[in-house]
Design a protein around this motif. Structure first.
Motif, PDB file in Angstrom:
ATOM      1  N   HIS A 119       0.834  -1.203   0.000  1.00 32.97           N
ATOM      2  CA  HIS A 119       0.000   0.000   0.000  1.00 32.97           C
ATOM      3  C   HIS A 119       0.877   1.264   0.000  1.00 32.97           C
ATOM      4  O   HIS A 119       0.668   2.162  -0.816  1.00 32.97           O
ATOM      5  N   HIS A 174       1.724   4.279  -2.906  1.00 40.45           N
ATOM      6  CA  HIS A 174       1.623   5.729  -2.682  1.00 40.45           C
ATOM      7  C   HIS A 174       2.792   6.498  -3.291  1.00 40.45           C
ATOM      8  O   HIS A 174       2.688   7.702  -3.525  1.00 40.45           O
ATOM      9  N   HIS A 182      -5.861   8.079  -2.934  1.00 42.38           N
ATOM     10  CA  HIS A 182      -6.571   6.813  -3.099  1.00 42.38           C
ATOM     11  C   HIS A 182      -7.572   6.890  -4.241  1.00 42.38           C
ATOM     12  O   HIS A 182      -8.757   6.645  -4.045  1.00 42.38           O
ATOM     13  N   PHE A 213      -4.780   4.355  -8.121  1.00 42.15           N
ATOM     14  CA  PHE A 213      -4.088   3.806  -6.954  1.00 42.15           C
ATOM     15  C   PHE A 213      -4.495   2.361  -6.705  1.00 42.15           C
ATOM     16  O   PHE A 213      -3.658   1.468  -6.574  1.00 42.15           O
TER      17      PHE A 213
HETATM   18 ZN   LIG Z   1      -3.118   4.890   1.687  1.00 38.26          ZN
END
Ligand SMILES: [Zn+2]
Length: 49
Positions: free
Chosen positions: A7, A11, A17, A21
């Motif tokens: 995750h 980024h 998000h 993403f």
């Molecule tokens: Zn995040």
């Protein structure tokens, strides 16, 4: 743990998000939603405290 790392690495490519993403994260980790479920349960429990 691996999910959190994937995750955070995602980024580096996508700041927010957005759909891109989640698409990138799903490519890196196809079972990401399975790994995320326990974290979401933990977050809900934490909010209820
Ligand atoms: Zn995040």
């Amino acid at each position: 743990m691996e999910y959190v790392i994937a995750h955070e690495l995602t980024h580096l490519r996508h700041r927010h998000h957005g759909p891109a993403f989640w698409l990138t994260l799903a490519e890196q980790m196809p079972d990401g939603s399975t790994r995320k479920a326990p974290l979401e349960r933990w977050e809900v429990q934490r909010r209820e405290l």
